[in-house]
Motif scaffolding. Structure first.
Motif, PDB file in Angstrom:
ATOM      1  N   SER A  20      74.217  46.144  20.494  1.00  0.00           N
ATOM      2  CA  SER A  20      75.281  47.068  20.090  1.00  0.00           C
ATOM      3  C   SER A  20      76.113  46.488  18.956  1.00  0.00           C
ATOM      4  O   SER A  20      76.521  47.217  18.037  1.00  0.00           O
ATOM      5  CB  SER A  20      76.178  47.394  21.292  1.00  0.00           C
ATOM      6  N   THR A  26      78.555  53.031  18.456  1.00  0.00           N
ATOM      7  CA  THR A  26      78.288  51.585  18.393  1.00  0.00           C
ATOM      8  C   THR A  26      79.538  50.780  18.743  1.00  0.00           C
ATOM      9  O   THR A  26      79.459  49.772  19.459  1.00  0.00           O
ATOM     10  CB  THR A  26      77.779  51.189  17.002  1.00  0.00           C
ATOM     11  N   HIS A  64      81.988  51.818  20.638  1.00  0.00           N
ATOM     12  CA  HIS A  64      82.243  52.062  22.062  1.00  0.00           C
ATOM     13  C   HIS A  64      81.460  51.082  22.935  1.00  0.00           C
ATOM     14  O   HIS A  64      82.042  50.420  23.808  1.00  0.00           O
ATOM     15  CB  HIS A  64      81.843  53.503  22.396  1.00  0.00           C
ATOM     16  N   PHE A  65      80.158  50.981  22.704  1.00  0.00           N
ATOM     17  CA  PHE A  65      79.346  50.091  23.540  1.00  0.00           C
ATOM     18  C   PHE A  65      79.634  48.627  23.250  1.00  0.00           C
ATOM     19  O   PHE A  65      79.511  47.780  24.144  1.00  0.00           O
ATOM     20  CB  PHE A  65      77.860  50.402  23.345  1.00  0.00           C
ATOM     21  N   SER A  66      80.009  48.322  22.008  1.00  0.00           N
ATOM     22  CA  SER A  66      80.384  46.951  21.688  1.00  0.00           C
ATOM     23  C   SER A  66      81.577  46.509  22.530  1.00  0.00           C
ATOM     24  O   SER A  66      81.602  45.384  23.051  1.00  0.00           O
ATOM     25  CB  SER A  66      80.720  46.841  20.196  1.00  0.00           C
ATOM     26  N   TRP A 118      82.802  48.172  25.426  1.00  0.00           N
ATOM     27  CA  TRP A 118      82.606  48.352  26.863  1.00  0.00           C
ATOM     28  C   TRP A 118      81.657  47.314  27.456  1.00  0.00           C
ATOM     29  O   TRP A 118      81.846  46.864  28.593  1.00  0.00           O
ATOM     30  CB  TRP A 118      82.098  49.764  27.151  1.00  0.00           C
ATOM     31  N   LEU A 119      80.625  46.929  26.723  1.00  0.00           N
ATOM     32  CA  LEU A 119      79.715  45.898  27.231  1.00  0.00           C
ATOM     33  C   LEU A 119      80.417  44.547  27.314  1.00  0.00           C
ATOM     34  O   LEU A 119      80.166  43.768  28.247  1.00  0.00           O
ATOM     35  CB  LEU A 119      78.473  45.811  26.342  1.00  0.00           C
ATOM     36  N   LEU A 168      79.680  50.904  33.390  1.00  0.00           N
ATOM     37  CA  LEU A 168      79.042  51.253  32.121  1.00  0.00           C
ATOM     38  C   LEU A 168      78.722  52.745  32.083  1.00  0.00           C
ATOM     39  O   LEU A 168      78.930  53.409  31.051  1.00  0.00           O
ATOM     40  CB  LEU A 168      77.770  50.431  31.932  1.00  0.00           C
ATOM     41  N   SER A 186      81.744  54.820  31.495  1.00  0.00           N
ATOM     42  CA  SER A 186      82.271  54.789  30.128  1.00  0.00           C
ATOM     43  C   SER A 186      81.727  55.932  29.274  1.00  0.00           C
ATOM     44  O   SER A 186      82.252  56.189  28.181  1.00  0.00           O
ATOM     45  CB  SER A 186      81.929  53.448  29.470  1.00  0.00           C
ATOM     46  N   LEU A 208      83.446  58.372  26.144  1.00  0.00           N
ATOM     47  CA  LEU A 208      82.643  58.442  24.916  1.00  0.00           C
ATOM     48  C   LEU A 208      82.412  59.896  24.514  1.00  0.00           C
ATOM     49  O   LEU A 208      82.603  60.266  23.342  1.00  0.00           O
ATOM     50  CB  LEU A 208      81.309  57.734  25.123  1.00  0.00           C
TER      51      LEU A 208
END
Length: 311
Positions: free
Chosen positions: A54, A92, A94-96, A98-99, A134, A137, A141
């Motif tokens: 991500s 991108t 968002h996942f950066s 949240w992860l 996850l 989330s 999003l």
């Protein structure tokens, strides 16, 4: 003087993008290698690999946005193109975030010590907690993407009869609202990480208090685990805070928007988050750290043109 500063900032931005991409690619390759070798992959390695992917996609999005909004002529920027670039950035980013938050939660549940029933329940089901978090989330999003689409529609459709796309693209107020709306949704995982950080501090304090009269060795093992995790969370929070503030400052004042050097400098601060955090993850993970030392040793041997016998 401004030309020299401009060149320096461009070089710094380029180095950040290159180093960030290499760091995230390294994390992915090492985890894939270990996965193939061991025929299995741990939960933390799965999170690290997904986070690196991500982050790499996010860096590519930054480069794409620069090409679209800086190099392309304004008439080429259609509504669909603006939507695609905005949504790609949103996904991108968002996942950066949240992860990285899931990684903080994972370490917190693994290391922290609380006798609370709810905490123990979550600790025993840490994998499911990370997965549910996850999956959960996706709701913010989708809401974020919906709001962005509506903002872009109102932004462009409300002006296209009387204004050119050149004027629309330079409308700093509308773009600021769009970006701030995007960023507000990302404050949710930041708040979760901040709560995790505070709970880790409380857990460490309780641990040191309870183990005050016990053996020093057993106390140090758990203390070091707490401190190591706290360091990782602190760096993540600092980098994210700098990322968030740099974005807001870019659109906080009209004077800033007219000074391209300031904008480039702030973007350099923002890029430090997805680029620099990857190296924090490498140094904080035993397998990744050992693999990075092996690569550095191999490069050192190659540069000196000698046979590598191992560090």
């Amino acid at each position: 003087m401004s030309v020299i500063l401009y060149a320096i900032i461009i070089v710094i931005l380029s180095v950040e993008l290159i180093m960030g991409s290499l760091g995230n690619i390294f994390i992915v390759l090492v985890n894939i290698k270990n996965w193939v070798k061991r025929r299995t992959i741990s939960t933390v390695d799965q999170i690290l690999m997904a986070l690196a992917i991500s982050r790499f996609a996010f860096l590519c999005t930054i480069v794409t946005n620069v090409l679209v909004y800086v190099l392309l002529p304004f008439p080429i920027k259609t509504k669909n193109l603006i939507k695609i670039t905005s949504i790609h950035w949103t996904i991108t980013n968002h996942f950066s975030i949240w992860l990285a938050t899931c990684l903080s939660i994972f370490y917190f549940l693994k290391i922290a010590n609380f006798s609370n029933f709810v905490f123990l329940y979550l600790k025993w089901r840490v994998k499911k907690v990370v997965l549910v978090m996850l999956l959960g989330s996706f709701l913010p999003l989708f809401l974020n993407i919906f709001v962005i689409n509506r903002c872009i529609d109102v932004w462009i459709d409300g002006h296209e009869d009387n204004m050119s796309y050149s004027v629309i693209s330079s409308n700093s107020t509308q773009f600021s609202n769009l970006l701030i709306t995007n960023t507000i949704f990302i404050l949710i995982p930041f708040s979760v990480s901040l709560i995790t950080f505070l709970l880790l501090i409380f857990s460490l304090w309780r641990h040191l208090k309870n183990m005050h009269h016990n053996a020093k060795g057993s106390r140090d093992v758990s203390s070091k685990a707490h401190i190591k995790t706290l360091q990782s969370v602190i760096i993540f929070l600092l980098l994210y805070a700098a990322f968030f503030l740099s974005i807001l400052l870019q659109f906080w004042n009209d004077d800033f928007q007219q000074k391209y050097l300031i904008i480039l400098f702030l973007r350099g601060i923002a890029i430090a988050f997805p680029s620099g955090h990857s190296y924090v993850l490498i140094l904080g993970n035993t397998h990744l750290r050992q693999a990075s030392f092996s690569v550095l040793w191999w490069l050192r041997c190659r540069l000196k043109d000698v046979e590598c016998l191992g560090p």
